[in-house]
Scaffold this active site. Structure first.
Site, short mmCIF file in Angstrom:
data_model
loop_
_atom_site.label_atom_id
_atom_site.label_comp_id
_atom_site.label_asym_id
_atom_site.label_seq_id
_atom_site.Cartn_x
_atom_site.Cartn_y
_atom_site.Cartn_z
N VAL A 50 0.82 -1.22 0.00
CA VAL A 50 0.00 0.00 0.00
C VAL A 50 0.85 1.27 0.00
CG1 VAL A 50 -2.02 -1.02 1.11
CG2 VAL A 50 -0.30 0.14 2.51
N LYS A 51 2.15 1.16 0.23
CA LYS A 51 3.00 2.36 0.31
C LYS A 51 3.34 2.87 -1.09
CE LYS A 51 2.79 1.79 4.79
NZ LYS A 51 3.66 1.13 5.76
#
Ligand SMILES: *Cc1c(COP(=O)(O)O)cnc(C)c1O
Length: 380
Positions: free
Chosen positions: A187-188
């Site tokens: 998700v980064k």
């Protein structure tokens, strides 16, 4: 469901990982140092130590700075639990510094007051971990200057913030800190599936973190007690872990890093579009600090706390994958068992009460964004 965050995997990424799988090295080959060099080139740091997660990077960063039993570590209550956990993993005590409402980051004024009290009581922290929440850089110039004045070492938790900049340069240049840590969770901003990196300008800290990620073992003759034993010799000179990154992960990371600037630009363009489309709604939008370029890992809106649950449920029901970042760490059951209670950090708790992270990721389309906005408009 439109997720709140999602990775972008290209054919080039697939080819890079495939090439590693059919090469001689699956771990401890040439890709990990090449990935470290790519992150150093993007951030301006001198040394990078790639590991299997940002949590591992935070852990070895604290260990390299000598954090241990009898010491104190301070961080922000608005972060993922890992930022606080690493203090306990080192055997240290943990405390928190409240946030400032505009940026959701550690408040330098609250830090100054707390350092003054701690200095008078002889209980200064050894390590401070400010967090660049949502990708918006914390006010490092102020925080770093305070830390220096009180002899406190600084590890920036930049898990959200690769590609961010402030007035003094790129996040990760370690201008105001000893070490900066990045996460490459999917998700980064860029991903290696799982992975993290600690960067620093201090060669001694870099060498210490390299040993700590690999069992405390060295092959450097200068550090060995008996370097003449034979050509096979390695020595374990301290206690370490196996926190190594694989070649597959590093190859994916190298390929992803080529798109870092494009990802951050796209996230900022979508964030500015949210700003415009949400301007007339009864909610507050994230503030931008002067001179700051956020990496925009997250776009957090704040709504009336008494309606947060209804708004959240409505959005989920409409297929919008909203989330909340984060439950203040000090209110988690584990930390309550260690002496913290609701009310301890009121600004963090007030932020949390109204916060909703709405979808933002580099491959998000304007049509998807319009869907998020109309679902919000319907409930507000
Ligand atoms: C994601 C995250 C971490 C942990 O990262 P991992 O790579 O999953 O270990 C630590 N701190 C913050 C602020 C994060 O968002």
């Amino acid at each position: 469901m439109i997720p709140y965050g999602r990775q972008d995997i290209t054919q080039g990424d697939l080819d890079a990982v495939h090439d590693v799988l059919t090469s001689d090295f699956l771990t401890q080959g040439p890709k990990v140092p090449a990935f470290e060099a790519a992150v150093c080139a993007a951030t301006g740091a001198a040394h990078g130590v790639a590991v299997n997660s940002a949590t591992s990077a935070l852990h070895i960063a604290c260990l390299a700075l000598g954090l241990g039993r009898g010491d104190l570590m301070w961080t922000s209550p608005i972060t993922f639990v890992a930022s606080a956990n690493v203090g306990h993993l080192c055997g240290a005590e943990v405390d928190f510094v409240d946030i400032e409402p505009g940026s959701f980051n550690m408040c330098p004024e609250a830090l100054e007051a707390k350092l003054e009290r701690a200095g008078a009581a002889g209980r200064l922290p050894k390590v401070l971990i400010p967090v660049h929440m949502c990708g918006q850089p914390a006010r490092m110039e102020r925080i770093g200057a305070l830390a220096r004045r009180y002899g406190v070492r600084v590890v920036e938790d930049a898990s959200h913030a690769i590609g961010a900049r402030d007035g003094t340069g790129a996040t990760g240049a370690c201008r105001w800190s000893d070490i900066t840590v990045f996460s490459f969770h999917p998700v980064k901003i860029v991903t290696t599936a799982e992975g993290g990196m600690a960067v620093t300008n201090d060669p001694t800290l870099a060498a210490a973190m390299e040993r700590l990620r690999s069992h405390g073992v060295t092959r450097d003759p200068a550090l060995m007690a008996h370097p003449d034993t034979g050509p096979w010799v390695y020595e374990q000179i301290e206690l370490g872990l196996n926190y190594r990154m694989t070649e597959l992960q590093a190859a994916l990371g190298i390929s992803q890093m080529q798109r870092l600037e494009a990802y951050v630009a796209r996230r900022n363009a979508l964030a500015e579009r949210y700003d415009r489309l949400l301007a007339d709604l009864p909610l507050s939008r994230p503030e931008r600090g002067a001179d700051m370029l956020s990496a925009f890992h997250l776009y957090v809106i704040q709504v009336d706390p008494s309606r947060r649950r209804a708004i959240f449920d409505h959005l989920r029901g409409a297929g919008i994958g909203v989330n909340v970042h984060y439950i203040p760490v000090h209110t988690q059951p584990y930390w309550r068992r260690h002496g913290f209670a609701p009310g301890d950090f009121p600004k963090a708790e007030a932020y949390y009460a109204g916060a909703i992270s709405i979808p933002l990721f580099a491959t998000m389309t304007e049509a998807q964004q319009d869907e998020v906005v109309s679902a919000l408009r319907a409930i507000l």
